[in-house]
Design an enzyme around this catalytic site. Sequence first.
Site, PDB file in Angstrom:
ATOM      1  N   ASP A   1      -8.661   1.560 -15.978  1.00 27.76           N
ATOM      2  CA  ASP A   1      -7.865   0.366 -15.714  1.00 27.76           C
ATOM      3  C   ASP A   1      -7.347   0.472 -14.285  1.00 27.76           C
ATOM      4  OD1 ASP A   1      -5.922  -1.568 -15.446  1.00 27.76           O
ATOM      5  OD2 ASP A   1      -4.736  -0.955 -17.189  1.00 27.76           O
TER       6      ASP A   1
ATOM      7  N   LYS B   1      -3.094  -8.871  -8.703  1.00 29.28           N
ATOM      8  CA  LYS B   1      -2.329  -8.022  -7.797  1.00 29.28           C
ATOM      9  C   LYS B   1      -3.028  -7.956  -6.438  1.00 29.28           C
ATOM     10  CE  LYS B   1      -0.786  -5.702 -11.853  1.00 29.28           C
ATOM     11  NZ  LYS B   1       0.421  -6.463 -12.192  1.00 29.28           N
TER      12      LYS B   1
ATOM     13  N   TRP C   1       1.303   1.162 -19.324  1.00 32.50           N
ATOM     14  CA  TRP C   1       0.038   0.426 -19.466  1.00 32.50           C
ATOM     15  C   TRP C   1      -0.990   1.209 -20.250  1.00 32.50           C
ATOM     16  CZ3 TRP C   1       0.578  -4.401 -19.393  1.00 32.50           C
ATOM     17  CH2 TRP C   1       1.611  -4.960 -18.629  1.00 32.50           C
TER      18      TRP C   1
END
Length: 361
Positions: free
Chosen positions: A172, A196, A102
């Site tokens: 993030d 999530k 990511w």
Amino acid sequence: MSRKLNFSAGPCAIPLEVLNEMQENMADFQGNGISLVEVSHRHKFYDDVHNSAIALMKELLNVPDNYSILFLGGGATLAFSMIPMNFLTAGKTADYVNSGTWAKKAISDAKKIGNVNVVYDGKDNKYSSLPDASSVTASNDSAYFHFTSNETIGGIQWKEWPKVGDVPLICDMSSDIMSREFDIEKFAMVYGGVQKNLGPAGAAFMIIRNDLLERSPDSLTAYLNYSIHAEKAAMYNTPPVFTIWGVKLFLEWVKRNGGISEMSRLADKKSGLIYDLIDSGDGFYRSPVDSAYRSTMNLVFRLPSEALEAQFVKEASAEGMMFLKGHRSVGGCRASLYNGVPVSSVETLVGFMKEFSKKNG
Ligand code: PMP
């Protein structure tokens, strides 16, 4: 109804209470004879939902008034380009930590916008570890320092925040927001997809310190400009109303269930059940990541062979334990234990793991 035990990495488990609340109110929102998803986003019904979702984020994360909270479309992925577009001012450098899949995507997008310095790259350890929080340094002309608190695919998680002085810290937190306590004032911006730990897919959250918003250049088109979204309280255009409704209900559930401190305690407990089994076992299950940085959200583990891993995933699935296959880029197995996954699901999984190793070890 027999519900599966959901170990998906995202979109992923949402508490049943939240799903039921959505179902009960779907066609007839709070007894008003109309659905929330068929009224104007400027209507009071939606306005209340929108403001409540933002107020709950603020309350649960202790966000002070000098930050703006947004929910926008485009996921965390759009933020990968909007962050440098808004905050990487000309002549400055953006510092990034490359901790895995990511982080790499965030870096790749930022490089298309401006000058990027990768302060750490985990490729030598195959992204199985992280740098010491005090060992990383920002560039002299740093616009901001970006890192990924939890690598969803690699299964590694920062336990302390990088110490970079006054340089604006941007994180993030897609896959561990709302699962650990943290001081938002250490950050200039925290963002991530909501799918999530916050609700159904369709939006990303951003918590941005207002002084950073002053950097957004007027040359940006409206949607790409964070300061315009902040000025309009994330209502510049039609927001993803269904998703934000889900976020509001999920956050109410978090609040009813003890807030972040309880989510954090449960995350330690759930991940501990599996890591204890891995550590105390006979080596049948193996964690491929540095034990100092093991994630409490995405637990990656290996079995003695790929054939056994495939058999494990298949047999678990037949017993109702879903999505235990590791990401296709790294293989192995992965159990994601977000806030919506109850302790009982993890206990069932641990029982299955013990049985499986006994039979196949
Ligand atoms: N960052 C992390 C850490 C992620 O796990 C994900 C999605 N799995 C993303 C960014 C991308 O999020 P989105 O799909 O919302 O764009």
